[in-house]
Every structure is written in structure tokens, then in C-alpha cells.
Design a protein around this motif. Sequence first.
Motif, mmCIF file in Angstrom:
data_model
loop_
_atom_site.group_PDB
_atom_site.id
_atom_site.type_symbol
_atom_site.label_atom_id
_atom_site.label_comp_id
_atom_site.label_asym_id
_atom_site.label_seq_id
_atom_site.Cartn_x
_atom_site.Cartn_y
_atom_site.Cartn_z
ATOM 1 N N CYS A 1 -74.769 -23.534 29.775
ATOM 2 C CA CYS A 1 -75.258 -23.182 28.440
ATOM 3 C C CYS A 1 -75.344 -24.416 27.548
ATOM 4 O O CYS A 1 -76.303 -24.562 26.778
ATOM 5 C CB CYS A 1 -74.358 -22.117 27.812
ATOM 6 S SG CYS A 1 -74.581 -20.485 28.569
ATOM 7 N N ARG A 2 -74.384 -25.305 27.658
ATOM 8 C CA ARG A 2 -74.467 -26.571 26.907
ATOM 9 C C ARG A 2 -75.707 -27.351 27.337
ATOM 10 O O ARG A 2 -76.416 -27.920 26.503
ATOM 11 C CB ARG A 2 -73.210 -27.397 27.126
ATOM 12 C CG ARG A 2 -72.019 -26.889 26.362
ATOM 13 C CD ARG A 2 -70.810 -27.766 26.622
ATOM 14 N NE ARG A 2 -69.700 -27.370 25.781
ATOM 15 C CZ ARG A 2 -68.440 -27.347 26.182
ATOM 16 N NH1 ARG A 2 -68.122 -27.728 27.413
ATOM 17 N NH2 ARG A 2 -67.481 -26.979 25.355
ATOM 18 N N GLY A 3 -75.957 -27.404 28.641
ATOM 19 C CA GLY A 3 -77.142 -28.092 29.147
ATOM 20 C C GLY A 3 -78.422 -27.465 28.624
ATOM 21 O O GLY A 3 -79.374 -28.175 28.257
ATOM 22 N N LEU A 4 -78.462 -26.136 28.581
ATOM 23 C CA LEU A 4 -79.630 -25.429 28.061
ATOM 24 C C LEU A 4 -79.878 -25.800 26.602
ATOM 25 O O LEU A 4 -81.014 -26.081 26.207
ATOM 26 C CB LEU A 4 -79.422 -23.917 28.208
ATOM 27 C CG LEU A 4 -80.515 -23.013 27.674
ATOM 28 C CD1 LEU A 4 -81.832 -23.274 28.392
ATOM 29 C CD2 LEU A 4 -80.093 -21.556 27.828
ATOM 30 N N LEU A 5 -78.826 -25.843 25.799
ATOM 31 C CA LEU A 5 -78.972 -26.212 24.390
ATOM 32 C C LEU A 5 -79.426 -27.664 24.246
ATOM 33 O O LEU A 5 -80.238 -27.977 23.368
ATOM 34 C CB LEU A 5 -77.663 -25.977 23.631
ATOM 35 C CG LEU A 5 -77.249 -24.516 23.486
ATOM 36 C CD1 LEU A 5 -75.890 -24.421 22.810
ATOM 37 C CD2 LEU A 5 -78.288 -23.731 22.700
ATOM 38 N N ASN A 6 -78.920 -28.536 25.102
ATOM 39 C CA ASN A 6 -79.353 -29.939 25.066
ATOM 40 C C ASN A 6 -80.834 -30.062 25.413
ATOM 41 O O ASN A 6 -81.563 -30.831 24.785
ATOM 42 C CB ASN A 6 -78.508 -30.802 26.005
ATOM 43 C CG ASN A 6 -77.116 -31.023 25.478
ATOM 44 O OD1 ASN A 6 -76.870 -30.951 24.279
ATOM 45 N ND2 ASN A 6 -76.184 -31.282 26.371
ATOM 46 N N CYS A 7 -81.280 -29.303 26.413
ATOM 47 C CA CYS A 7 -82.698 -29.317 26.788
ATOM 48 C C CYS A 7 -83.565 -28.798 25.647
ATOM 49 O O CYS A 7 -84.616 -29.382 25.347
ATOM 50 C CB CYS A 7 -82.937 -28.476 28.040
ATOM 51 S SG CYS A 7 -82.365 -29.266 29.549
ATOM 52 N N ALA A 8 -83.146 -27.738 25.015
ATOM 53 C CA ALA A 8 -83.908 -27.172 23.899
ATOM 54 C C ALA A 8 -84.008 -28.181 22.754
ATOM 55 O O ALA A 8 -85.066 -28.335 22.141
ATOM 56 C CB ALA A 8 -83.260 -25.877 23.412
ATOM 57 N N SER A 9 -82.926 -28.893 22.501
ATOM 58 C CA SER A 9 -82.922 -29.912 21.455
ATOM 59 C C SER A 9 -83.875 -31.056 21.820
ATOM 60 O O SER A 9 -84.637 -31.542 20.971
ATOM 61 C CB SER A 9 -81.510 -30.439 21.257
ATOM 62 O OG SER A 9 -81.484 -31.460 20.303
ATOM 63 N N ALA A 10 -83.851 -31.486 23.070
ATOM 64 C CA ALA A 10 -84.734 -32.566 23.524
ATOM 65 C C ALA A 10 -86.201 -32.164 23.406
ATOM 66 O O ALA A 10 -87.051 -32.975 23.023
ATOM 67 C CB ALA A 10 -84.394 -32.949 24.961
ATOM 68 N N ILE A 11 -86.517 -30.916 23.706
ATOM 69 C CA ILE A 11 -87.891 -30.426 23.574
ATOM 70 C C ILE A 11 -88.318 -30.466 22.107
ATOM 71 O O ILE A 11 -89.431 -30.895 21.788
ATOM 72 C CB ILE A 11 -88.028 -29.011 24.159
ATOM 73 C CG1 ILE A 11 -87.889 -29.069 25.683
ATOM 74 C CG2 ILE A 11 -89.363 -28.369 23.750
ATOM 75 C CD1 ILE A 11 -87.735 -27.707 26.348
ATOM 76 N N GLY A 12 -87.436 -30.049 21.227
ATOM 77 C CA GLY A 12 -87.738 -30.099 19.795
ATOM 78 C C GLY A 12 -87.978 -31.518 19.315
ATOM 79 O O GLY A 12 -88.913 -31.782 18.539
ATOM 80 N N GLU A 13 -87.154 -32.451 19.783
ATOM 81 C CA GLU A 13 -87.322 -33.859 19.409
ATOM 82 C C GLU A 13 -88.633 -34.416 19.943
ATOM 83 O O GLU A 13 -89.353 -35.138 19.246
ATOM 84 C CB GLU A 13 -86.141 -34.686 19.916
ATOM 85 C CG GLU A 13 -84.856 -34.388 19.185
ATOM 86 C CD GLU A 13 -83.632 -35.021 19.831
ATOM 87 O OE1 GLU A 13 -83.784 -35.860 20.754
ATOM 88 O OE2 GLU A 13 -82.507 -34.667 19.414
ATOM 89 N N ARG A 14 -88.971 -34.079 21.194
ATOM 90 C CA ARG A 14 -90.225 -34.560 21.774
ATOM 91 C C ARG A 14 -91.417 -33.984 21.008
ATOM 92 O O ARG A 14 -92.379 -34.706 20.741
ATOM 93 C CB ARG A 14 -90.334 -34.171 23.237
ATOM 94 C CG ARG A 14 -91.693 -34.589 23.780
ATOM 95 C CD ARG A 14 -91.781 -34.840 25.206
ATOM 96 N NE ARG A 14 -90.597 -35.461 25.728
ATOM 97 C CZ ARG A 14 -90.565 -36.102 26.872
ATOM 98 N NH1 ARG A 14 -91.666 -36.212 27.569
ATOM 99 N NH2 ARG A 14 -89.481 -36.617 27.339
ATOM 100 N N ALA A 15 -91.358 -32.719 20.659
ATOM 101 C CA ALA A 15 -92.454 -32.101 19.906
ATOM 102 C C ALA A 15 -92.628 -32.797 18.550
ATOM 103 O O ALA A 15 -93.744 -33.034 18.107
ATOM 104 C CB ALA A 15 -92.180 -30.616 19.712
ATOM 105 N N GLN A 16 -91.526 -33.163 17.925
ATOM 106 C CA GLN A 16 -91.606 -33.862 16.640
ATOM 107 C C GLN A 16 -92.285 -35.213 16.820
ATOM 108 O O GLN A 16 -93.143 -35.589 16.011
ATOM 109 C CB GLN A 16 -90.211 -34.042 16.042
ATOM 110 C CG GLN A 16 -90.228 -34.668 14.672
ATOM 111 C CD GLN A 16 -88.842 -34.753 14.053
ATOM 112 O OE1 GLN A 16 -87.847 -34.488 14.706
ATOM 113 N NE2 GLN A 16 -88.782 -35.122 12.801
ATOM 114 N N LEU A 17 -91.928 -35.934 17.873
ATOM 115 C CA LEU A 17 -92.578 -37.217 18.145
ATOM 116 C C LEU A 17 -94.076 -37.034 18.393
ATOM 117 O O LEU A 17 -94.902 -37.822 17.913
ATOM 118 C CB LEU A 17 -91.931 -37.896 19.351
ATOM 119 C CG LEU A 17 -90.523 -38.424 19.145
ATOM 120 C CD1 LEU A 17 -89.936 -38.908 20.486
ATOM 121 C CD2 LEU A 17 -90.507 -39.545 18.123
ATOM 122 N N LEU A 18 -94.419 -36.000 19.131
ATOM 123 C CA LEU A 18 -95.835 -35.735 19.414
ATOM 124 C C LEU A 18 -96.619 -35.388 18.149
ATOM 125 O O LEU A 18 -97.771 -35.784 18.000
ATOM 126 C CB LEU A 18 -95.964 -34.611 20.459
ATOM 127 C CG LEU A 18 -95.482 -34.970 21.860
ATOM 128 C CD1 LEU A 18 -95.418 -33.729 22.733
ATOM 129 C CD2 LEU A 18 -96.373 -36.039 22.476
#
Length: 89
Positions: free
Chosen positions: A68-85
Motif C-alpha cells: 500500500c505504501r508502494g501504491l501511494l508512492n506510485c500515485a504520487s509519482a504519476i501526479g508529479e509527472r503529470a504536473q511536469l507534462l
Amino acid sequence: MDLRHVRTFVTIAELGTVSSAALRLHTAQPALSRQIGELARELEVKLFDRVGRRLVLTSAGEQLLSDCRGLLNCASAIGERAQLLRHGD
């Protein structure tokens, strides 16, 4: 699977009580209890045992916590990547 439920699970696991998690997440205790119940039903696994006023992870809960921690980290990384895009980076 609702990420709010996963975040609630991780926070309660880290803090040990629904009341502490409610303060950290700025959410009412009954809502968090409901979310944990919904997650446990969805996964068909008991996540916590009650010991006095504290919630202690079951062995299944312990095994799912790192995932679950890994899932939350992945979700956060996706949000950060979307912001960069969005900003053209």
C-alpha cells in the motif's frame, strides 16, 4: 480500489489509532472507520485487531502495508509527472 482508503489504512497503521489518523488526515473518525471497513471487505482480509484503544495490524495487514505504501508512492509519482507534462518539461 480507492486511494483514500489505502491512505487511511497506511496512516492508521503508522499512528495506531483512528483518532490520531483523523487529526492527521483532517477527516472525521467515523469516516475513517468506514473506509477501513470498506477496504477490508474489498480485499476480503482482516487488516487490524483492536488491542485496548489501539489498532494493531494483523499478519495480513502487515504484509499488505508495504504494498500500500508502494501504491501511494506510485500515485504520487504519476501526479508529479503529470504536473511536469502540463508545464512542458
